[in-house]
Design a protein around this motif. Structure first.
Motif, mmCIF file in Angstrom:
data_model
loop_
_atom_site.group_PDB
_atom_site.id
_atom_site.type_symbol
_atom_site.label_atom_id
_atom_site.label_comp_id
_atom_site.label_asym_id
_atom_site.label_seq_id
_atom_site.Cartn_x
_atom_site.Cartn_y
_atom_site.Cartn_z
ATOM 1 N N ALA A 156 -41.184 42.166 -8.911
ATOM 2 C CA ALA A 156 -40.453 43.280 -7.862
ATOM 3 C C ALA A 156 -41.268 44.510 -7.757
ATOM 4 O O ALA A 156 -42.110 44.760 -8.743
ATOM 5 C CB ALA A 156 -38.965 43.610 -8.749
ATOM 6 N N PRO A 157 -41.000 45.150 -6.891
ATOM 7 C CA PRO A 157 -41.689 46.426 -6.615
ATOM 8 C C PRO A 157 -41.299 47.602 -7.507
ATOM 9 O O PRO A 157 -40.189 47.632 -8.122
ATOM 10 C CB PRO A 157 -41.299 46.637 -5.101
ATOM 11 N N GLY A 158 -42.413 48.352 -7.707
ATOM 12 C CA GLY A 158 -41.875 49.636 -8.630
ATOM 13 C C GLY A 158 -41.106 50.695 -7.637
ATOM 14 O O GLY A 158 -41.376 50.647 -6.413
ATOM 15 N N VAL A 159 -39.956 51.266 -8.261
ATOM 16 C CA VAL A 159 -39.007 51.894 -7.042
ATOM 17 C C VAL A 159 -39.167 53.413 -7.590
ATOM 18 O O VAL A 159 -38.125 54.359 -6.951
ATOM 19 C CB VAL A 159 -37.705 51.501 -7.045
ATOM 20 N N HIS A 160 -39.735 53.641 -8.591
ATOM 21 C CA HIS A 160 -39.583 55.168 -9.071
ATOM 22 C C HIS A 160 -40.567 55.899 -8.195
ATOM 23 O O HIS A 160 -41.739 55.745 -8.194
ATOM 24 C CB HIS A 160 -40.064 55.466 -10.521
ATOM 25 N N PRO A 161 -39.893 56.854 -7.626
ATOM 26 C CA PRO A 161 -40.615 57.650 -6.556
ATOM 27 C C PRO A 161 -41.882 58.511 -7.253
ATOM 28 O O PRO A 161 -42.781 58.580 -6.572
ATOM 29 C CB PRO A 161 -39.803 58.927 -5.864
ATOM 30 N N ASP A 162 -42.018 58.883 -8.535
ATOM 31 C CA ASP A 162 -43.191 59.605 -9.075
ATOM 32 C C ASP A 162 -44.247 58.495 -9.157
ATOM 33 O O ASP A 162 -45.565 58.854 -9.484
ATOM 34 C CB ASP A 162 -42.842 59.929 -10.226
ATOM 35 N N LEU A 163 -44.066 57.132 -8.977
ATOM 36 C CA LEU A 163 -45.357 56.172 -9.088
ATOM 37 C C LEU A 163 -45.351 55.231 -7.968
ATOM 38 O O LEU A 163 -45.620 54.214 -8.274
ATOM 39 C CB LEU A 163 -44.910 55.124 -10.422
ATOM 40 N N ALA A 164 -44.922 55.962 -6.863
ATOM 41 C CA ALA A 164 -44.652 54.961 -5.715
ATOM 42 C C ALA A 164 -45.952 54.085 -5.411
ATOM 43 O O ALA A 164 -47.131 54.680 -5.407
ATOM 44 C CB ALA A 164 -44.421 55.925 -4.510
ATOM 45 N N ASN A 165 -45.782 52.760 -5.394
ATOM 46 C CA ASN A 165 -47.002 51.900 -4.870
ATOM 47 C C ASN A 165 -48.026 51.842 -6.018
ATOM 48 O O ASN A 165 -48.993 51.273 -5.715
ATOM 49 C CB ASN A 165 -47.415 52.156 -3.573
ATOM 50 N N LYS A 166 -47.671 52.339 -7.144
ATOM 51 C CA LYS A 166 -48.602 52.452 -8.394
ATOM 52 C C LYS A 166 -48.284 51.332 -9.557
ATOM 53 O O LYS A 166 -48.980 51.390 -10.760
ATOM 54 C CB LYS A 166 -48.980 53.765 -8.658
ATOM 55 N N TYR A 167 -47.281 50.807 -9.474
ATOM 56 C CA TYR A 167 -47.041 49.955 -10.458
ATOM 57 C C TYR A 167 -45.988 48.807 -9.906
ATOM 58 O O TYR A 167 -45.527 48.915 -8.826
ATOM 59 C CB TYR A 167 -46.070 50.699 -11.669
ATOM 60 N N ILE A 168 -45.853 47.742 -10.579
ATOM 61 C CA ILE A 168 -45.032 46.772 -10.399
ATOM 62 C C ILE A 168 -44.005 46.368 -11.588
ATOM 63 O O ILE A 168 -44.342 46.962 -12.522
ATOM 64 C CB ILE A 168 -45.974 45.119 -10.128
ATOM 65 N N ARG A 169 -42.937 45.597 -11.156
ATOM 66 C CA ARG A 169 -42.225 45.306 -12.463
ATOM 67 C C ARG A 169 -41.944 43.815 -12.222
ATOM 68 O O ARG A 169 -41.836 43.107 -11.477
ATOM 69 C CB ARG A 169 -40.594 45.918 -11.932
ATOM 70 N N ILE A 170 -42.272 43.329 -13.718
ATOM 71 C CA ILE A 170 -41.633 42.034 -14.010
ATOM 72 C C ILE A 170 -40.306 42.011 -14.613
ATOM 73 O O ILE A 170 -39.946 42.921 -15.595
ATOM 74 C CB ILE A 170 -42.632 41.525 -15.055
ATOM 75 N N GLY A 171 -39.447 41.248 -14.029
ATOM 76 C CA GLY A 171 -37.987 41.184 -14.586
ATOM 77 C C GLY A 171 -38.127 39.820 -15.448
ATOM 78 O O GLY A 171 -38.682 38.712 -15.014
ATOM 79 N N HIS A 172 -37.374 39.922 -16.579
ATOM 80 C CA HIS A 172 -37.313 38.605 -17.573
ATOM 81 C C HIS A 172 -36.035 38.460 -17.832
ATOM 82 O O HIS A 172 -35.756 39.038 -18.890
ATOM 83 C CB HIS A 172 -38.386 38.701 -18.502
ATOM 84 N N MET A 173 -34.966 38.260 -17.195
ATOM 85 C CA MET A 173 -33.804 38.016 -17.836
ATOM 86 C C MET A 173 -32.926 36.881 -17.070
ATOM 87 O O MET A 173 -33.506 36.215 -16.097
ATOM 88 C CB MET A 173 -32.815 39.673 -17.316
ATOM 89 N N GLY A 174 -32.006 36.228 -17.651
ATOM 90 C CA GLY A 174 -31.240 35.405 -17.229
ATOM 91 C C GLY A 174 -31.656 34.072 -17.970
ATOM 92 O O GLY A 174 -31.333 33.881 -19.189
ATOM 93 N N TRP A 175 -32.038 33.079 -17.135
ATOM 94 C CA TRP A 175 -32.651 31.942 -17.920
ATOM 95 C C TRP A 175 -33.819 31.625 -18.201
ATOM 96 O O TRP A 175 -34.522 30.501 -18.323
ATOM 97 C CB TRP A 175 -31.972 30.587 -17.036
ATOM 98 N N ILE A 176 -34.756 32.695 -18.331
ATOM 99 C CA ILE A 176 -36.252 32.678 -18.423
ATOM 100 C C ILE A 176 -36.737 32.074 -19.724
ATOM 101 O O ILE A 176 -35.949 32.057 -20.631
ATOM 102 C CB ILE A 176 -36.777 34.129 -18.277
ATOM 103 N N THR A 177 -37.660 31.457 -19.726
ATOM 104 C CA THR A 177 -38.414 30.903 -20.938
ATOM 105 C C THR A 177 -39.923 31.131 -21.148
ATOM 106 O O THR A 177 -40.649 31.907 -20.225
ATOM 107 C CB THR A 177 -38.489 29.268 -20.362
ATOM 108 N N PRO A 178 -40.075 30.773 -22.433
ATOM 109 C CA PRO A 178 -41.759 31.169 -22.829
ATOM 110 C C PRO A 178 -42.542 30.427 -21.784
ATOM 111 O O PRO A 178 -43.743 31.220 -21.461
ATOM 112 C CB PRO A 178 -41.807 30.422 -24.165
ATOM 113 N N ASN A 179 -42.238 29.456 -20.980
ATOM 114 C CA ASN A 179 -43.342 28.856 -20.101
ATOM 115 C C ASN A 179 -43.347 29.852 -18.811
ATOM 116 O O ASN A 179 -44.363 29.861 -18.095
ATOM 117 C CB ASN A 179 -42.794 27.456 -19.791
ATOM 118 N N ASP A 180 -42.319 30.456 -18.682
ATOM 119 C CA ASP A 180 -42.340 31.472 -17.872
ATOM 120 C C ASP A 180 -43.194 32.633 -17.959
ATOM 121 O O ASP A 180 -43.918 33.091 -17.000
ATOM 122 C CB ASP A 180 -40.911 32.233 -17.315
ATOM 123 N N ALA A 181 -43.115 33.088 -19.199
ATOM 124 C CA ALA A 181 -44.101 34.044 -19.627
ATOM 125 C C ALA A 181 -45.677 33.722 -19.386
ATOM 126 O O ALA A 181 -46.273 34.532 -18.998
ATOM 127 C CB ALA A 181 -43.768 34.443 -21.069
#
Ligand code: PMP
Length: 384
Positions: A324-349
């Motif tokens: 996912a893109p970073g959406v905080h205006p103070d860090l625009a286009n300077k960070y990414i977001r990794i979502g790890h929720m729901g059915w995620i597994t160690p293999n996904d990591a």
């Protein structure tokens, strides 16, 4: 092409959950629909830690659930918004549309408003309600809800918690913590499609619903209350149409949560989150959340030093992992977001960290290729 969705929502949907929605339509009085609503509402009580609260499942998502909280407010009342980022600020934007007075406490990107600041503000003012965001999805920062509520409980009538990025992935013992309202959305750690907002409301908060409540018609919880009560008891009822197939899927998701065990589910989230963070740091990157005690189980913001975030996201998607893109205006286009929720597994990591270090390396960001995977692997080996 196959792609793993490591997003902050919507997230991957387990095949079992998807299949629960693959069937002919059913009417809103059908026993299938009524049964699905009844079990989803009961499941919600457990997942939110609110056995004696009133559960609601309404159309929309996190934002409709947030806006429906205006059902608990009257004209002229004062609200304190505690905001750690974009979704904390959303409360301010909602309340601005209603005749209430709004104050806010804010934290910089990656930080959180400390409990003592909230306590001080609540003691020196008369607020009817305080809103808190459990996990601020724009940065991945977790607010220590239990501690904040302990400090403010005696001086405010309503404590409202946005648990959109926490419920079913973080411990949310809302009733024990004396939170009045906790809410989430179907497409987050419950691992369903988007389309529903879910809330649990304490008896005291519920008694504030009246004709003078500020909400409009559709999101007036008074209109939904008897419908929810009837459906939970297995009786058909209607105010406005609910997303039928989504409800069938939600009921299945709650059944899977029960099967896995809520504690195990939260532990799995915590383990996968830590595995990803270890990998990210070992490859030489910095996490957006400043204080490790505020790292969340569900979202990790990762800072980039050279390459624009949009390039990284495109290359990652091409390589089979959608972040996912970073959406905080103070860090625009300077960070990414990794979502790890729901059915995620160690293999996904492992897959995420491996693909990230390879991708960043090919784009020219300075990372130590192999070090991330090694750290993630070592950590997982110590846990599994
Ligand atoms: N609050 C938080 C913490 C969120 O992460 C989101 C969605 N990203 C929302 C509220 C809004 O939810 P929705 O997009 O489902 O309306």
């Amino acid at each position: 092409d196959r792609r793993v969705l490591m997003h902050v929502g919507p997230v991957e949907i387990e095949l079992d959950v998807l299949l629960a929605g693959v069937r002919e339509n059913v009417g809103f009085t059908s026993k299938e629909f009524v049964h699905a609503m009844s079990s989803a509402l009961k499941g919600l009580r457990k997942v939110m830690g609110t056995p004696h609260y009133q559960p609601f499942i309404i159309p929309g998502g996190g934002t409709s659930a947030m806006e429906s909280v205006t059902s608990l407010l009257k004209k002229g009342e004062k609200v304190l918004v505690v905001s750690n980022g974009v979704f904390g600020d959303r409360w301010i934007n909602i309340f601005k549309r209603y005749p209430v007075q709004v104050d806010s406490l804010k934290a910089g990107a990656g930080d959180y408003v400390k409990p003592e600041r909230v306590e001080q503000a609540v003691k020196s003012n008369q607020y009817t309600a305080v809103t808190l965001t459990h996990v601020e999805t724009s940065t991945g920062v977790r607010e220590p809800i239990k501690e904040v509520v302990e400090r403010i409980r005696d001086n405010v009538e309503l404590v409202v918690v946005d648990g959109v990025a926490s419920v079913a992935g973080e411990e949310t013992r809302a009733e024990e913590w004396k939170v009045d309202v906790i809410l989430t959305a179907s497409q987050k750690a419950l691992g369903c499609p988007p389309g529903a907002g879910l809330l649990a409301i304490s008896p005291d908060a519920l008694s504030r619903i009246s004709e003078e409540s500020l909400s409009g018609y559709y999101l007036h919880l008074g209109n939904w209350l008897n419908v929810m009560r009837a459906l939970e008891e297995g009786k058909a009822s209607y105010f406005a149409t609910l997303p039928v197939h989504l409800i069938l899927m939600l009921a299945r998701a709650f059944a899977l949560v029960e099967e896995e065990g809520l504690e195990n589910r939260i532990k799995r989230h915590e383990m996968v989150a830590e595995a990803i963070r270890r990998g990210v740091e070992a490859m030489g990157l910095e996490i957006v959340a400043r204080d490790p005690s505020s790292y969340s189980n569900t979202v990790t913001g990762v800072k980039l030093s050279k390459v624009p975030a949009s390039d990284v996201l495109n290359a990652m998607a091409d390589a089979g992992i959608e972040l996912a893109p970073g959406v905080h205006p103070d860090l625009a286009n300077k960070y990414i977001r990794i979502g790890h929720m729901g059915w995620i597994t160690p293999n996904d990591a492992i897959a995420t960290v491996a693909t990230l270090e390879r991708t960043l390396n090919s784009l020219g960001e300075s990372v130590k290729v192999g070090e991330g995977v090694r750290a993630t692997q070592e950590y997982l080996s110590s846990r599994l």
